[in-house]
Design a protein around this motif. Sequence first.
Motif, PDB file in Angstrom:
ATOM      1  N   ARG A  44      -3.739   9.563  -7.134  1.00  0.00           N
ATOM      2  CA  ARG A  44      -4.810   8.647  -7.558  1.00  0.00           C
ATOM      3  C   ARG A  44      -5.188   7.680  -6.441  1.00  0.00           C
ATOM      4  O   ARG A  44      -6.361   7.325  -6.280  1.00  0.00           O
ATOM      5  CB  ARG A  44      -4.384   7.901  -8.820  1.00  0.00           C
ATOM      6  CG  ARG A  44      -4.344   8.791 -10.053  1.00  0.00           C
ATOM      7  CD  ARG A  44      -3.895   8.052 -11.309  1.00  0.00           C
ATOM      8  NE  ARG A  44      -3.836   8.964 -12.443  1.00  0.00           N
ATOM      9  CZ  ARG A  44      -4.863   9.285 -13.205  1.00  0.00           C
ATOM     10  NH1 ARG A  44      -6.058   8.744 -12.960  1.00  0.00           N
ATOM     11  NH2 ARG A  44      -4.744  10.124 -14.206  1.00  0.00           N
ATOM     12  N   ASP A  45      -4.205   7.261  -5.660  1.00  0.00           N
ATOM     13  CA  ASP A  45      -4.503   6.376  -4.540  1.00  0.00           C
ATOM     14  C   ASP A  45      -5.370   7.104  -3.508  1.00  0.00           C
ATOM     15  O   ASP A  45      -6.330   6.527  -2.971  1.00  0.00           O
ATOM     16  CB  ASP A  45      -3.198   5.911  -3.894  1.00  0.00           C
ATOM     17  CG  ASP A  45      -3.437   4.917  -2.768  1.00  0.00           C
ATOM     18  OD1 ASP A  45      -3.658   3.729  -3.061  1.00  0.00           O
ATOM     19  OD2 ASP A  45      -3.430   5.344  -1.597  1.00  0.00           O
ATOM     20  N   PRO A  68       0.837  -1.215   0.000  1.00  0.00           N
ATOM     21  CA  PRO A  68       0.000   0.000   0.000  1.00  0.00           C
ATOM     22  C   PRO A  68       0.863   1.253   0.000  1.00  0.00           C
ATOM     23  O   PRO A  68       1.972   1.271   0.547  1.00  0.00           O
ATOM     24  CB  PRO A  68      -0.795  -0.124   1.303  1.00  0.00           C
ATOM     25  CG  PRO A  68       0.067  -0.960   2.194  1.00  0.00           C
ATOM     26  CD  PRO A  68       0.743  -1.948   1.284  1.00  0.00           C
ATOM     27  N   TRP A  69       0.350   2.307  -0.613  1.00  0.00           N
ATOM     28  CA  TRP A  69       1.081   3.569  -0.654  1.00  0.00           C
ATOM     29  C   TRP A  69       1.055   4.282   0.688  1.00  0.00           C
ATOM     30  O   TRP A  69       1.949   5.071   0.999  1.00  0.00           O
ATOM     31  CB  TRP A  69       0.507   4.477  -1.735  1.00  0.00           C
ATOM     32  CG  TRP A  69       0.976   4.170  -3.124  1.00  0.00           C
ATOM     33  CD1 TRP A  69       0.210   3.758  -4.175  1.00  0.00           C
ATOM     34  CD2 TRP A  69       2.321   4.273  -3.623  1.00  0.00           C
ATOM     35  NE1 TRP A  69       0.996   3.586  -5.297  1.00  0.00           N
ATOM     36  CE2 TRP A  69       2.293   3.899  -4.991  1.00  0.00           C
ATOM     37  CE3 TRP A  69       3.539   4.633  -3.050  1.00  0.00           C
ATOM     38  CZ2 TRP A  69       3.438   3.881  -5.784  1.00  0.00           C
ATOM     39  CZ3 TRP A  69       4.687   4.613  -3.846  1.00  0.00           C
ATOM     40  CH2 TRP A  69       4.629   4.248  -5.196  1.00  0.00           C
ATOM     41  N   PHE A  70       0.033   4.059   1.503  1.00  0.00           N
ATOM     42  CA  PHE A  70      -0.070   4.691   2.812  1.00  0.00           C
ATOM     43  C   PHE A  70      -0.364   3.617   3.853  1.00  0.00           C
ATOM     44  O   PHE A  70      -1.220   2.759   3.642  1.00  0.00           O
ATOM     45  CB  PHE A  70      -1.172   5.754   2.825  1.00  0.00           C
ATOM     46  CG  PHE A  70      -0.879   6.945   1.945  1.00  0.00           C
ATOM     47  CD1 PHE A  70      -0.157   8.028   2.440  1.00  0.00           C
ATOM     48  CD2 PHE A  70      -1.311   6.972   0.628  1.00  0.00           C
ATOM     49  CE1 PHE A  70       0.127   9.116   1.622  1.00  0.00           C
ATOM     50  CE2 PHE A  70      -1.031   8.057  -0.186  1.00  0.00           C
ATOM     51  CZ  PHE A  70      -0.304   9.127   0.314  1.00  0.00           C
ATOM     52  N   GLY A  96     -11.174  -1.349  -6.874  1.00  0.00           N
ATOM     53  CA  GLY A  96     -10.478  -1.441  -5.600  1.00  0.00           C
ATOM     54  C   GLY A  96     -10.683  -0.242  -4.704  1.00  0.00           C
ATOM     55  O   GLY A  96     -10.083  -0.151  -3.633  1.00  0.00           O
ATOM     56  N   ALA A  97     -11.532   0.684  -5.105  1.00  0.00           N
ATOM     57  CA  ALA A  97     -11.730   1.903  -4.320  1.00  0.00           C
ATOM     58  C   ALA A  97     -12.392   1.593  -2.987  1.00  0.00           C
ATOM     59  O   ALA A  97     -13.243   0.711  -2.882  1.00  0.00           O
ATOM     60  CB  ALA A  97     -12.581   2.896  -5.099  1.00  0.00           C
ATOM     61  N   SER A  98     -11.990   2.306  -1.960  1.00  0.00           N
ATOM     62  CA  SER A  98     -12.575   2.124  -0.642  1.00  0.00           C
ATOM     63  C   SER A  98     -14.021   2.591  -0.638  1.00  0.00           C
ATOM     64  O   SER A  98     -14.354   3.615  -1.232  1.00  0.00           O
ATOM     65  CB  SER A  98     -11.772   2.924   0.381  1.00  0.00           C
ATOM     66  OG  SER A  98     -12.484   3.029   1.589  1.00  0.00           O
TER      67      SER A  98
END
Length: 272
Positions: free
Chosen positions: A74-75, A4-6, A123-125
């Motif tokens: 984008r993330d 994950p990016w974050f 995959g969006a939250s």
Amino acid sequence: MTAPWFVPVGERPGGRIRLYAFPNAGSGPASLTDLAERFPDEVDVRAVNLPGRQARLAEPPVEDLDALVDDLARDLLANAREPYALFGYCSGALLAYLVCRRLTELAPASPGAGLPAPLAGPGASPEAGGRWPERLLVGSFAAPDVTLLLRRLPSLPSRLFWDQLIELGGVPAEVAGREVLRPILEPALRADFGMLARYRHRPGPPLPVPVTVLYGSRDGSMTRGGLLGWRRQSVSRPSMRELDASHWLAEETPDLLATVIAEEIGCVSVTA
């Protein structure tokens, strides 16, 4: 599986507001653990998780700043939980600023308009709303159009690289004094400072996001003009917050820094 990016730092799932943090050059999420623990329970801190350090040490560091900014923006558009704010520390302030600018470019509609259809992937939250951040906070970094960048530093041989980095105060004292860690830390530091060295400011419209500028009263690397230059980067007049510290706010005054950030992002437990 893609990392994950974050990632959470001092995770508080019930926190009312999420703070996405960008640490100084060469650092990973763990560098902000002490700071994250000082926030009130309202704040859920997440730190950017870049390759080439800590849990992603085996991956090559990122060297393309534009691509990195686009990936992070984008993330956040797909997954950021609202309300949220961005905090960039030292050179991480430039990355946070560029990500904030990219967010407004990818989602140019007014906040609250919802996630643009092309960005809302499978995959969006489910909690994501595609909004801009409530606030951009920058610490110990001059405005991007006037900041002095170390253009030659990344190309220096190892010994000179560290000598100049330490002389200029480019790493915290605890890192500067641990020579045994230098072979591990150097690739990420070189990559990060390399991206900074290649940065060329591209003028654009002021951000439609309020900005808070955090700086140390004893930071000899900051000029008044460099700090006030952030006024050109937002449609709102920046909030200027001086702390009793040198350049390294998170290391010297973590309690005060956490309190000031909490005030700026509207934590009820602090502002009541």
